[in-house]
Write a protein that holds these residues in place. Structure first.
Motif, PDB file in Angstrom:
ATOM      1  N   MET A   1       0.819  -1.213   0.067  1.00 11.81           N
ATOM      2  CA  MET A   1       0.194  -0.215  -0.099  1.00 11.81           C
ATOM      3  C   MET A   1       0.896   1.342  -0.052  1.00 11.81           C
ATOM      4  O   MET A   1       1.678   1.257   0.745  1.00 11.81           O
ATOM      5  N   PRO A   2       0.632   2.295  -0.932  1.00  9.87           N
ATOM      6  CA  PRO A   2       1.358   3.445  -0.877  1.00  9.87           C
ATOM      7  C   PRO A   2       1.301   4.162   0.347  1.00  9.87           C
ATOM      8  O   PRO A   2       0.264   4.069   1.247  1.00  9.87           O
ATOM      9  N   TYR A   3       2.328   4.946   0.833  1.00 11.63           N
ATOM     10  CA  TYR A   3       2.401   5.787   2.090  1.00 11.63           C
ATOM     11  C   TYR A   3       3.211   6.669   1.936  1.00 11.63           C
ATOM     12  O   TYR A   3       4.355   6.763   0.881  1.00 11.63           O
ATOM     13  N   GLN A   4       2.843   8.150   2.570  1.00 10.21           N
ATOM     14  CA  GLN A   4       3.572   9.139   2.525  1.00 10.21           C
ATOM     15  C   GLN A   4       4.790   8.923   3.355  1.00 10.21           C
ATOM     16  O   GLN A   4       4.917   8.489   4.562  1.00 10.21           O
ATOM     17  N   PRO A   5       6.222   9.365   2.991  1.00  7.28           N
ATOM     18  CA  PRO A   5       7.246   9.074   3.804  1.00  7.28           C
ATOM     19  C   PRO A   5       7.349  10.078   4.910  1.00  7.28           C
ATOM     20  O   PRO A   5       6.649  11.131   4.613  1.00  7.28           O
ATOM     21  N   PRO A   6       7.973   9.580   6.109  1.00  7.34           N
ATOM     22  CA  PRO A   6       7.902  10.650   7.033  1.00  7.34           C
ATOM     23  C   PRO A   6       8.808  11.807   7.006  1.00  7.34           C
ATOM     24  O   PRO A   6       9.776  11.885   5.958  1.00  7.34           O
ATOM     25  N   THR A   7       8.495  12.994   7.478  1.00  4.98           N
ATOM     26  CA  THR A   7       9.250  14.273   7.321  1.00  4.98           C
ATOM     27  C   THR A   7       9.939  14.556   8.646  1.00  4.98           C
ATOM     28  O   THR A   7       9.552  14.303   9.686  1.00  4.98           O
ATOM     29  N   HIS A   8      10.461  15.711   8.519  1.00  2.58           N
ATOM     30  CA  HIS A   8      11.027  16.477   9.688  1.00  2.58           C
ATOM     31  C   HIS A   8      10.178  17.672  10.230  1.00  2.58           C
ATOM     32  O   HIS A   8      10.737  18.550  11.082  1.00  2.58           O
ATOM     33  N   SER A   9       9.044  17.922   9.826  1.00  7.10           N
ATOM     34  CA  SER A   9       8.155  19.034   9.737  1.00  7.10           C
ATOM     35  C   SER A   9       8.069  19.214  11.420  1.00  7.10           C
ATOM     36  O   SER A   9       8.022  20.480  11.888  1.00  7.10           O
ATOM     37  N   VAL A  10       7.701  18.317  12.107  1.00  6.86           N
ATOM     38  CA  VAL A  10       7.443  18.548  13.578  1.00  6.86           C
ATOM     39  C   VAL A  10       8.652  18.767  14.281  1.00  6.86           C
ATOM     40  O   VAL A  10       8.772  19.806  15.118  1.00  6.86           O
ATOM     41  N   GLU A  11       9.742  18.125  13.930  1.00 12.25           N
ATOM     42  CA  GLU A  11      10.871  18.640  14.628  1.00 12.25           C
ATOM     43  C   GLU A  11      11.511  19.906  14.444  1.00 12.25           C
ATOM     44  O   GLU A  11      11.668  20.627  15.178  1.00 12.25           O
ATOM     45  N   ARG A  12      11.253  20.350  13.193  1.00 13.92           N
ATOM     46  CA  ARG A  12      11.715  21.754  12.516  1.00 13.92           C
ATOM     47  C   ARG A  12      10.646  22.683  13.552  1.00 13.92           C
ATOM     48  O   ARG A  12      11.410  23.738  14.016  1.00 13.92           O
ATOM     49  N   SER A  13       9.430  22.564  13.752  1.00 11.43           N
ATOM     50  CA  SER A  13       8.759  23.405  14.489  1.00 11.43           C
ATOM     51  C   SER A  13       9.241  23.225  16.136  1.00 11.43           C
ATOM     52  O   SER A  13       9.345  24.585  16.700  1.00 11.43           O
ATOM     53  N   LEU A  14       9.824  22.411  16.386  1.00 19.18           N
ATOM     54  CA  LEU A  14      10.156  22.377  17.915  1.00 19.18           C
ATOM     55  C   LEU A  14      11.434  22.968  17.922  1.00 19.18           C
ATOM     56  O   LEU A  14      11.684  23.742  18.980  1.00 19.18           O
ATOM     57  N   ARG A  15      12.422  22.814  16.807  1.00 22.19           N
ATOM     58  CA  ARG A  15      13.576  23.740  16.812  1.00 22.19           C
ATOM     59  C   ARG A  15      13.529  25.053  16.890  1.00 22.19           C
ATOM     60  O   ARG A  15      14.244  25.749  17.314  1.00 22.19           O
ATOM     61  N   ARG A  16      12.475  25.699  15.921  1.00 13.99           N
ATOM     62  CA  ARG A  16      11.988  26.988  15.935  1.00 13.99           C
ATOM     63  C   ARG A  16      11.452  27.408  17.281  1.00 13.99           C
ATOM     64  O   ARG A  16      11.782  28.573  17.467  1.00 13.99           O
ATOM     65  N   ALA A  17      11.077  26.612  17.873  1.00 17.09           N
ATOM     66  CA  ALA A  17      10.546  27.035  19.473  1.00 17.09           C
ATOM     67  C   ALA A  17      11.887  26.831  20.474  1.00 17.09           C
ATOM     68  O   ALA A  17      11.381  27.191  21.637  1.00 17.09           O
ATOM     69  N   GLY A  18      13.065  26.536  19.893  1.00 15.48           N
ATOM     70  CA  GLY A  18      14.088  26.654  20.830  1.00 15.48           C
ATOM     71  C   GLY A  18      14.592  25.298  21.128  1.00 15.48           C
ATOM     72  O   GLY A  18      15.774  25.358  22.053  1.00 15.48           O
ATOM     73  N   ALA A  19      14.185  24.052  20.812  1.00 12.02           N
ATOM     74  CA  ALA A  19      14.863  22.865  21.176  1.00 12.02           C
ATOM     75  C   ALA A  19      15.916  22.653  20.006  1.00 12.02           C
ATOM     76  O   ALA A  19      15.771  22.566  18.817  1.00 12.02           O
ATOM     77  N   THR A  20      17.108  22.126  20.634  1.00 11.84           N
ATOM     78  CA  THR A  20      18.375  21.883  19.906  1.00 11.84           C
ATOM     79  C   THR A  20      18.250  20.327  19.405  1.00 11.84           C
ATOM     80  O   THR A  20      18.473  19.959  18.194  1.00 11.84           O
ATOM     81  N   ILE A  21      18.155  19.586  20.484  1.00 13.64           N
ATOM     82  CA  ILE A  21      17.966  17.989  20.264  1.00 13.64           C
ATOM     83  C   ILE A  21      16.580  17.480  20.660  1.00 13.64           C
ATOM     84  O   ILE A  21      16.067  17.749  21.784  1.00 13.64           O
ATOM     85  N   VAL A  22      16.037  16.745  19.399  1.00 11.20           N
ATOM     86  CA  VAL A  22      14.794  16.330  19.662  1.00 11.20           C
ATOM     87  C   VAL A  22      14.853  14.896  19.354  1.00 11.20           C
ATOM     88  O   VAL A  22      15.455  14.317  18.538  1.00 11.20           O
ATOM     89  N   ALA A  23      14.230  14.272  20.287  1.00  8.80           N
ATOM     90  CA  ALA A  23      14.173  12.526  20.106  1.00  8.80           C
ATOM     91  C   ALA A  23      12.568  12.284  19.858  1.00  8.80           C
ATOM     92  O   ALA A  23      11.802  12.652  20.392  1.00  8.80           O
TER      93      ALA A  23
END
Length: 227
Positions: A1-23
């Motif tokens: 079944m086709p699926y959309q690959p994962p992205t870094h969009s949520v991590e980027r939003s957390l980084r913009r809010a000041g997080a340097t390391i995201v797990a």
């Protein structure tokens, strides 16, 4: 079944809010009758992920096993935490998940500034800064990586237990409900690796004397369907 690959969009939003390391965190084993619940933690940065990365449940066992060592070399850091079957019984699933997650996070060589948690419920809580993401194991790169690494590791742990209790088919069902697992429980009863407060024992009157109770109620174990 086709699926959309994962992205870094949520991590980027957390980084913009000041997080340097995201797990990213994901669990495996919540719905099992036997074995630990395992939480994987992965730090990936913003690099392009390996081809084919997605939620472990969307991958074949063979593809997961091929991808896991690639991910282990690719991620910035990763770790695993477990809560045993006994701890699941004594604490309930929510607290057991938190225990496994904290063990995974504390085993990382770097402390995350923020955590992306798969699902809608924050079972981790403070002092960790948590962002919950429904289907994060499909949509977030670091959570997808944690998903695959945790699944392959826990499946391997259960396969190692299989020779001790060959009737249960742990090498195939990883401790989850299955016809082979059900039949073995009916005939032989639960092993030391089983969760004895789970509802499957309600359908086994011959073994009901083994059922454990907890001081604190936790409805999450109802996800581990009875017969």
């Amino acid at each position: 079944m086709p699926y959309q690959p994962p992205t870094h969009s949520v991590e980027r939003s957390l980084r913009r809010a000041g997080a340097t390391i995201v797990a990213g965190l994901d669990e495996v084993g919540r719905g099992a009758w036997a074995g630990p619940v395992t939480v994987g933690a992965a730090v990936t940065g913003l690099r392009r992920p390996p081809e084919g990365l997605t939620d472990s449940k969307l991958l074949t066992p063979r593809r997961r096993e091929q991808l896991a060592p690639v991910l282990a070399d690719w991620v910035t850091a990763h770790a695993l935490g477990h809560a045993s079957a006994l701890e699941c019984d004594e604490l309930g699933m929510t607290a057991a998940l938190r225990l496994a997650a904290v063990r995974a996070l504390e085993a990382l060589p770097v402390r995350p500034d923020a955590v992306i948690l798969d699902g809608k419920h924050d079972y981790l809580g403070g002092p960790w800064r948590v962002r919950t993401v429904i289907k994060g194991d499909q949509s977030c790169v670091c959570v997808s990586a944690a998903s695959v690494l945790a699944k392959v590791h826990r499946d391997g742990l259960m396969a190692e237990l299989a020779p001790e209790c060959p009737q249960f088919g742990f090498e195939d069902n990883a401790g989850y409900p299955s016809p082979v697992h059900r039949a073995a429980l009916e005939e032989f009863g639960p092993t030391e690796h089983h969760r004895l407060s789970w509802s499957y024992l309600d359908a086994l009157p011959q073994w009901s004397h083994l059922k454990r109770s907890r001081l604190a109620a936790d409805s999450d174990e109802q996800l581990t369907l009875g017969f």
